[in-house]
Design an enzyme around this catalytic site. Structure first.
Site, PDB file in Angstrom:
ATOM      1  N   GLU A   3      -1.353   1.960  -5.021  1.00 29.96           N
ATOM      2  CA  GLU A   3      -1.266   3.410  -4.775  1.00 29.96           C
ATOM      3  C   GLU A   3      -2.515   4.118  -5.282  1.00 29.96           C
ATOM      4  O   GLU A   3      -2.565   5.315  -5.315  1.00 29.96           O
ATOM      5  CB  GLU A   3       0.052   3.992  -5.282  1.00 29.96           C
ATOM      6  CG  GLU A   3       0.248   4.006  -6.782  1.00 29.96           C
ATOM      7  CD  GLU A   3      -0.570   5.084  -7.481  1.00 29.96           C
ATOM      8  OE1 GLU A   3      -1.545   4.692  -8.171  1.00 29.96           O
ATOM      9  OE2 GLU A   3      -0.259   6.280  -7.346  1.00 29.96           O
ATOM     10  N   TRP A   4      -3.521   3.335  -5.710  1.00 28.04           N
ATOM     11  CA  TRP A   4      -4.900   3.755  -5.995  1.00 28.04           C
ATOM     12  C   TRP A   4      -5.114   4.556  -7.288  1.00 28.04           C
ATOM     13  O   TRP A   4      -6.214   5.031  -7.537  1.00 28.04           O
ATOM     14  CB  TRP A   4      -5.526   4.530  -4.819  1.00 28.04           C
ATOM     15  CG  TRP A   4      -4.986   4.130  -3.486  1.00 28.04           C
ATOM     16  CD1 TRP A   4      -5.216   2.940  -2.853  1.00 28.04           C
ATOM     17  CD2 TRP A   4      -4.116   4.878  -2.624  1.00 28.04           C
ATOM     18  NE1 TRP A   4      -4.544   2.905  -1.660  1.00 28.04           N
ATOM     19  CE2 TRP A   4      -3.862   4.083  -1.491  1.00 28.04           C
ATOM     20  CE3 TRP A   4      -3.533   6.137  -2.720  1.00 28.04           C
ATOM     21  CZ2 TRP A   4      -3.041   4.518  -0.452  1.00 28.04           C
ATOM     22  CZ3 TRP A   4      -2.711   6.576  -1.671  1.00 28.04           C
ATOM     23  CH2 TRP A   4      -2.478   5.760  -0.572  1.00 28.04           C
ATOM     24  N   GLY A   5      -4.060   4.794  -8.073  1.00 32.89           N
ATOM     25  CA  GLY A   5      -4.279   5.449  -9.364  1.00 32.89           C
ATOM     26  C   GLY A   5      -3.765   6.860  -9.566  1.00 32.89           C
ATOM     27  O   GLY A   5      -3.493   7.247 -10.702  1.00 32.89           O
ATOM     28  N   ASP A  61     -10.544   3.017  -3.008  1.00 33.74           N
ATOM     29  CA  ASP A  61     -11.224   1.795  -2.535  1.00 33.74           C
ATOM     30  C   ASP A  61     -12.676   1.659  -3.017  1.00 33.74           C
ATOM     31  O   ASP A  61     -13.469   2.599  -2.931  1.00 33.74           O
ATOM     32  CB  ASP A  61     -11.223   1.762  -1.004  1.00 33.74           C
ATOM     33  CG  ASP A  61      -9.814   1.702  -0.442  1.00 33.74           C
ATOM     34  OD1 ASP A  61      -8.842   1.749  -1.219  1.00 33.74           O
ATOM     35  OD2 ASP A  61      -9.693   1.618   0.787  1.00 33.74           O
ATOM     36  N   ASP A  73       0.832  -1.207   0.000  1.00 37.35           N
ATOM     37  CA  ASP A  73       0.000   0.000   0.000  1.00 37.35           C
ATOM     38  C   ASP A  73       0.870   1.262   0.000  1.00 37.35           C
ATOM     39  O   ASP A  73       2.101   1.175   0.058  1.00 37.35           O
ATOM     40  CB  ASP A  73      -0.916  -0.057   1.238  1.00 37.35           C
ATOM     41  CG  ASP A  73      -2.304   0.476   0.954  1.00 37.35           C
ATOM     42  OD1 ASP A  73      -2.441   1.327   0.042  1.00 37.35           O
ATOM     43  OD2 ASP A  73      -3.255   0.060   1.637  1.00 37.35           O
TER      44      ASP A  73
HETATM   45  C1  GLA Z   1      -6.090   1.184   1.735  1.00 37.99           C
HETATM   46  C2  GLA Z   1      -6.259   0.164   0.619  1.00 37.99           C
HETATM   47  C3  GLA Z   1      -7.337  -0.821   1.008  1.00 37.99           C
HETATM   48  C4  GLA Z   1      -6.961  -1.524   2.301  1.00 37.99           C
HETATM   49  C5  GLA Z   1      -6.705  -0.493   3.402  1.00 37.99           C
HETATM   50  C6  GLA Z   1      -6.113  -1.118   4.643  1.00 37.99           C
HETATM   51  O1  GLA Z   1      -7.224   1.962   1.890  1.00 37.99           O
HETATM   52  O2  GLA Z   1      -6.569   0.803  -0.589  1.00 37.99           O
HETATM   53  O3  GLA Z   1      -7.537  -1.778  -0.019  1.00 37.99           O
HETATM   54  O4  GLA Z   1      -5.815  -2.301   2.093  1.00 37.99           O
HETATM   55  O5  GLA Z   1      -5.808   0.524   2.973  1.00 37.99           O
HETATM   56  O6  GLA Z   1      -5.808  -0.170   5.643  1.00 37.99           O
END
Ligand code: GLA
Length: 410
Positions: free
Chosen positions: A193-195, A216, A158
């Site tokens: 890293e979500w994009g 998420d 993450d």
């Molecule tokens: C981030 C990630 C999630 C999850 C949480 C855990 O938000 O994007 O998928 O792993 O952390 O804290």
């Protein structure tokens, strides 16, 4: 990698050939392609259980995955997410929370492996994780060796509490990838890293096998409350133009499946995640498979409901996700107010998805040529099982947010 591409470019130039462009089949293969040749499939702790995880939970889920046919359908990973950590010992070795995992992770991994499953774990490229637990920055080599000694098969890595710039992200992911390579065990690296730093452009070269494309997922169709959460449609919208970056061994990760959560709580119920209809869950499964996303179930498989089970175990849609040609679907415009997507499959076959993204029922007339393939085909619609031969089109209706997926062959 850049040096390799430059060398390759000079060689091709000398040989009078053109340099392959970024994306899909043209991208030269990396050795780590073999770690996740098709999108990883399994079950992840976070969406429903959050920090309430334990040795007992993981063993019970492993048992359920075997007993209920999930493992045999291809779901072979159990991904432990955040909140397993108990700090570091006096030699700085990362350790599990002794209350949650009293027998240690090695014993748990042995159990999971004895069931024919694999075990994933979670860390973060900073001192602390998103939920505030011990993470791996500065301890990459040591933690990777610890994970290898436990028998870990996958690391979700993450990016909370880390600087925003892309160069640091590239460096931190490459450092963990190298540490995993040196660990003595094959461990898949999942970049999370979500994009925002466009990981589809660099995560593969940094050593990642999958990379999250968005923030998420929430258990909802789309963000209607304006709180900024990502519903199923929001994630499709941010991911369906990225297929060129994926291919054998490297995948866009659209985040966990919410199928079967039904608004039951956990992080996926935040930001308006009140649950979805069965059609919406079927659309998530359809599009995650069409777009070759990893499939991480999150519902409680010990008490799975029949609708969720049917969706998650549909053999035809899973076969599309895992297809050996490794070519994720591309959008092909609209027909009868619905979206169409086309995916080329191995063995001279195709999949077409028609998605009603409107809030009203739609009557659909779909000439297959509209999706880019001409001629007559045998087809099966995979959610109804209805089939036809020598067809060049389909007529039918779709409920709001419903998706039909056609498997076509000559
Ligand atoms: C981030 C990630 C999630 C999850 C949480 C855990 O938000 O994007 O998928 O792993 O952390 O804290």
């Amino acid at each position: 990698m850049r040096d390799f591409r430059r060398l390759l470019a000079s060689f091709l130039l000398l040989a009078g050939l053109a340099m392959p462009q970024d994306g899909n089949a043209a991208t030269p293969a990396h050795p780590h392609d073999r770690l996740a040749p098709t999108p990883p499939m399994g079950w992840m702790t976070w969406n429903l259980f959050k920090e309430d995880i334990s040795d007992k939970l993981i063993r019970e889920i492993a048992d359920a995955m075997v007993a209920k046919g999930y493992r045999d359908a291809g779901y072979t990973y159990i991904f432990i997410d955040d909140a397993w950590q108990g700090g570091r010992d006096n030699r700085n070795n990362i350790i599990p929370d002794p209350k949650k995992f009293p027998y240690g992770i090695k014993a748990l991994a042995d159990y999971v492996h004895s069931k024919g499953l694999k075990l994933g774990i979670y860390s973060d490229a900073a001192p602390l994780t998103c939920a505030g637990y011990t993470a791996s920055l500065g301890f990459e080599e040591q933690d990777a060796k610890t994970f290898a000694s436990w028998g870990i098969d996958y690391l979700k890595y993450d990016y909370c509490n880390a600087p925003v710039d892309v160069e640091t992200a590239k460096r931190r992911y490459a450092a963990m990838a190298k540490a995993l390579r040196n660990s003595g065990r094959d461990i898949v690296l999942g970049v999370c890293e979500w994009g925002p730093r466009h990981p589809w452009r660099w995560a593969y070269d940094a050593g990642g096998s999958v990379w999250r494309t968005t923030y998420d997922v929430r258990d909802m169709w789309k963000d209607v409350t304006g709180q900024g959460g990502m519903g199923i449609l929001d994630i499709i919208n941010q991911s369906d133009t990225l297929s060129q970056y994926a291919g054998r061994g490297h995948w866009n990760d659209l985040d966990m499946l919410v199928v079967g959560l039904d608004g039951k709580g956990g992080p996926s119920s935040d930001l308006g995640g009140k649950g979805c209809t069965a059609d919406e869950y079927r659309t998530q499964m359809s599009m995650w498979c069409m777009l070759s996303s990893p499939l991480a179930m999150t519902n409680d498989l010990r008490n799975d409901d029949p609708t969720a089970k049917d969706i998650l175990l549909n053999k035809d849609i899973i076969a599309i996700n895992q297809d050996d040609l490794c070519q994720p679907a591309v959008p092909k415009g609209r027909v009868s107010n619905c979206r169409i997507y086309l995916r080329s499959l191995s063995g001279n076959r195709w999949a077409i998805a028609v998605m009603n993204d409107t809030d009203k029922p739609q009557r659909v007339a779909l000439p297959f040529a509209k999706a880019g393939i001409r001629g007559r085909y045998s087809y099966k619609e995979i959610w109804t099982g209805k089939s036809a031969t020598k067809a060049s089109s389909w007529k039918g209706s779709l409920r709001p947010h419903q998706t039909a997926v056609f498997l076509l062959s000559k």
